[in-house]
Write a protein that holds these residues in place. Sequence first.
Motif, short mmCIF file in Angstrom:
data_model
loop_
_atom_site.label_atom_id
_atom_site.label_comp_id
_atom_site.label_asym_id
_atom_site.label_seq_id
_atom_site.Cartn_x
_atom_site.Cartn_y
_atom_site.Cartn_z
N LEU A 30 0.85 -1.18 0.00
CA LEU A 30 0.00 0.00 0.00
C LEU A 30 0.89 1.24 0.00
N PHE A 31 0.50 2.23 -0.78
CA PHE A 31 1.30 3.43 -0.92
C PHE A 31 0.48 4.68 -0.59
N THR A 75 -9.23 -13.98 -5.66
CA THR A 75 -9.28 -13.12 -6.85
C THR A 75 -9.03 -11.68 -6.44
N LEU A 76 -8.74 -10.85 -7.43
CA LEU A 76 -8.54 -9.44 -7.16
C LEU A 76 -9.81 -8.81 -6.60
N VAL A 85 -1.18 -6.35 -10.25
CA VAL A 85 -0.82 -7.69 -9.78
C VAL A 85 0.46 -8.08 -10.49
N ASP A 86 1.51 -8.24 -9.72
CA ASP A 86 2.84 -8.53 -10.26
C ASP A 86 3.18 -7.57 -11.41
N MET A 89 2.78 -10.27 -5.65
CA MET A 89 2.63 -8.92 -5.15
C MET A 89 1.42 -8.24 -5.77
N VAL A 90 0.67 -7.53 -4.94
CA VAL A 90 -0.39 -6.65 -5.41
C VAL A 90 -0.05 -5.26 -4.89
N ASP A 91 0.04 -4.29 -5.79
CA ASP A 91 0.35 -2.91 -5.41
C ASP A 91 -0.90 -2.07 -5.51
#
Length: 77
Positions: A6-7, A25-26, A51-52, A67-69
């Motif tokens: 998280l940003f 799932t997303l 996702v990646d 990774m999920v950003d």
Amino acid sequence: MTIVRLFAAAQDAVGHDSLPTDARTLGELKERLVADHPALRDLLPRCAVLVDGARVGEAHRLDGARMVDVLPPFAGG
């Protein structure tokens, strides 16, 4: 296990810079994030979620994803 990074404002809303997830799932991940962190309700729909490193749809499976950003809009965004 997939890590959600998280940003900026998303990090502020959650209080952490990363979280583990076992969402399938997303779309499920987004639902869980809002349920667990109501401060994301208005912000998450405006975020870029990768996702990646790739933009994918809500039905995208997270099996094997590393990774999920979650990237909120930045200045001017």
